[in-house]
Design a protein around this motif. Structure first.
Motif, PDB file in Angstrom:
ATOM      1  N   TYR A   3      46.296 -24.174  34.977  1.00 34.71           N
ATOM      2  CA  TYR A   3      45.943 -23.230  36.034  1.00 34.71           C
ATOM      3  C   TYR A   3      45.579 -23.967  37.319  1.00 34.71           C
ATOM      4  O   TYR A   3      46.014 -23.578  38.411  1.00 34.71           O
ATOM      5  N   TYR A  69      49.170 -14.736  38.137  1.00 34.43           N
ATOM      6  CA  TYR A  69      48.928 -15.643  37.013  1.00 34.43           C
ATOM      7  C   TYR A  69      48.501 -14.869  35.777  1.00 34.43           C
ATOM      8  O   TYR A  69      48.964 -15.147  34.667  1.00 34.43           O
ATOM      9  N   GLU A  77      41.959 -16.672  34.242  1.00 35.41           N
ATOM     10  CA  GLU A  77      41.703 -17.951  34.898  1.00 35.41           C
ATOM     11  C   GLU A  77      40.355 -18.470  34.408  1.00 35.41           C
ATOM     12  O   GLU A  77      39.504 -17.684  33.976  1.00 35.41           O
TER      13      GLU A  77
END
Length: 147
Positions: A3, A69, A77
């Motif tokens: 990430y 994402y 995240e």
């Protein structure tokens, strides 16, 4: 790719796009004369609006990146920063500040050697841009290679 690596790549690309877009927007507004009060007004406006535009754009891009994402990877995240994250941030900030300070000193040096004041503003703006890129590249490098 982790990430943090993806985020630093997005930050690097967005910094280039933000700066390039803003410069293309402001270039036609350049007053033309070298040392007129209008030129100082232009550079002051350029710097202040660039700061605001850059901050807002980086926040929006960060939010969009986080949403994309989460949708694509189906994972959250990281919600915390461990020692590695803090160390990488410190190294990236150090390198970024170092580049900006060198640019600041060069900008002040340009005034000492009797360059036009525009040269000082251009050096300051470019050093800010390069320092932003340096911070993103440093983060990517240290997340990829280690500290």
């Amino acid at each position: 790719m982790t990430y943090q690596e993806k985020k630093s790549i997005v930050s690097f690309i967005s910094a280039i796009l933000i700066f390039g877009t803003y410069c293309l927007y402001m270039y036609p507004r350049y007053p033309g004369s070298l040392e007129s009060p209008e030129t100082f007004r232009y550079w002051g406006y350029f710097v202040l609006i660039l700061l605001v535009f850059s901050i807002v754009a980086h926040i929006m891009i960060s939010i969009i990146f986080t949403i994309i994402y989460r949708i694509t990877s189906k994972e959250k995240e990281p919600g915390f920063a461990d020692e590695l994250d803090k160390l990488v941030d410190l190294k990236a900030n150090r390198n970024s500040f170092f580049i900006f300070i060198i640019g600041f000193l060069l900008a002040m040096g340009s005034l000492i050697i009797y360059q036009h004041s525009q040269v000082m503003f251009i050096i300051l703006i470019i050093s800010g841009f390069i320092s932003d890129l340096t911070g993103s590249l440093t983060k990517f490098y240290h997340y990829r290679r280690g500290v």
